[in-house]
Design a protein around this motif. Sequence first.
Motif, PDB file in Angstrom:
ATOM      1  N   UNK A   1      11.613 -10.799   5.594  1.00 53.11           N
ATOM      2  CA  UNK A   1      11.582  -9.812   4.517  1.00 53.11           C
ATOM      3  C   UNK A   1      11.287  -8.409   5.044  1.00 53.11           C
ATOM      4  N   UNK A   2      10.450  -8.323   6.061  1.00 47.80           N
ATOM      5  CA  UNK A   2      10.098  -7.028   6.638  1.00 47.80           C
ATOM      6  C   UNK A   2      11.142  -6.524   7.618  1.00 47.80           C
TER       7      UNK A   2
ATOM      8  N   UNK B   1       1.029  -2.536   4.824  1.00 43.45           N
ATOM      9  CA  UNK B   1       0.168  -1.813   5.764  1.00 43.45           C
ATOM     10  C   UNK B   1      -0.112  -2.672   6.992  1.00 43.45           C
ATOM     11  N   UNK B   2       0.855  -2.742   7.901  1.00 40.96           N
ATOM     12  CA  UNK B   2       0.692  -3.465   9.151  1.00 40.96           C
ATOM     13  C   UNK B   2       0.754  -2.481  10.306  1.00 40.96           C
TER      14      UNK B   2
ATOM     15  N   UNK C   1       0.851  -1.175   0.000  1.00 42.25           N
ATOM     16  CA  UNK C   1       0.000   0.000   0.000  1.00 42.25           C
ATOM     17  C   UNK C   1       0.889   1.226   0.000  1.00 42.25           C
ATOM     18  N   UNK C   2       0.360   2.325  -0.429  1.00 43.79           N
ATOM     19  CA  UNK C   2       1.126   3.556  -0.400  1.00 43.79           C
ATOM     20  C   UNK C   2       2.357   3.439  -1.263  1.00 43.79           C
ATOM     21  N   UNK C   3       3.509   3.745  -0.694  1.00 45.57           N
ATOM     22  CA  UNK C   3       4.769   3.746  -1.440  1.00 45.57           C
ATOM     23  C   UNK C   3       5.448   2.384  -1.370  1.00 45.57           C
ATOM     24  N   UNK C   4       4.708   1.332  -1.678  1.00 48.28           N
ATOM     25  CA  UNK C   4       5.287  -0.004  -1.687  1.00 48.28           C
ATOM     26  C   UNK C   4       5.490  -0.578  -0.302  1.00 48.28           C
TER      27      UNK C   4
ATOM     28  N   UNK D   1      -4.862 -14.220  12.148  1.00 49.55           N
ATOM     29  CA  UNK D   1      -5.774 -14.327  11.005  1.00 49.55           C
ATOM     30  C   UNK D   1      -5.671 -13.092  10.112  1.00 49.55           C
ATOM     31  N   UNK D   2      -5.515 -11.918  10.733  1.00 50.07           N
ATOM     32  CA  UNK D   2      -5.359 -10.686   9.956  1.00 50.07           C
ATOM     33  C   UNK D   2      -4.063 -10.722   9.146  1.00 50.07           C
ATOM     34  N   UNK D   3      -2.995 -11.218   9.780  1.00 50.13           N
ATOM     35  CA  UNK D   3      -1.712 -11.301   9.092  1.00 50.13           C
ATOM     36  C   UNK D   3      -1.777 -12.248   7.897  1.00 50.13           C
ATOM     37  N   UNK D   4      -2.437 -13.378   8.101  1.00 51.17           N
ATOM     38  CA  UNK D   4      -2.587 -14.344   7.015  1.00 51.17           C
ATOM     39  C   UNK D   4      -3.303 -13.691   5.839  1.00 51.17           C
ATOM     40  N   UNK D   5      -4.348 -12.920   6.132  1.00 49.53           N
ATOM     41  CA  UNK D   5      -5.125 -12.260   5.078  1.00 49.53           C
ATOM     42  C   UNK D   5      -4.311 -11.168   4.382  1.00 49.53           C
ATOM     43  N   UNK D   6      -3.596 -10.362   5.156  1.00 50.99           N
ATOM     44  CA  UNK D   6      -2.842  -9.244   4.588  1.00 50.99           C
ATOM     45  C   UNK D   6      -1.609  -9.692   3.821  1.00 50.99           C
TER      46      UNK D   6
END
Length: 217
Positions: free
Chosen positions: A211-212, A154-155, A148-151, A191-196
């Motif tokens: 990676x993050x 969005x966590x 999202x945004x500049x690559x 569950x939110x992390x899995x979805x995102x």
Amino acid sequence: MRIRILVVDDHELIRTGLRLRLQGEDGFEVVGEAADAASACAMIGEKSPDIVVMDIGLPEQDGLAATRTIKTRWPKTRVLALTGMKPGTVARATLLAGVDGLVFKSEASDYLVRAVRTVMAGKVYFSPEAATALAPTLREPPPPMPATGEGKIDLSARERSVLKGLAEGLSYKELAAELGLSVKSIDTYRARLVKKLGCSSRAALVRCAVRLGLVSL
């Protein structure tokens, strides 16, 4: 110089077998045994071992959590992890917990002594079965993640904390206690992390965390 070893396992028979195997080696000295993490930490303070041979599957506080405690309080003490668990993400979780080596119990008779000497030489040691279990997650690239945004991903800060803890091998209960949340809330965040992130497995979550930049190898 003798290598001072502390053996930690909740099964007395296994501790005895490990002690007999290790103390029979030239230059090795088993300075103590412990059946749980609390006793192990107390003995480290008392005996100052060079290396702790640590069972992962300890009661109450597991061996990975105990390793993090040891590495914080006694950073010069090496930790060689032992596990009878099935291969899989356990190898990656063990590495992220800060151990200096990992040997599966099925291979201990063949590789334990070599592992102790390798770790005490300042190197990381993985027995053949452990290395085989770890290799796929090291080779496999992280799954593509929506940006999202500049690559940027969005966590939220809380989601990053949960992802970091899961990648480090913390159980839901341990992570909930560390973050002041309920176990149910941890499950919701996962569950939110899995979805995102599109990460359906714990191994995939580990790769995303690497990676993050939330955890490192």
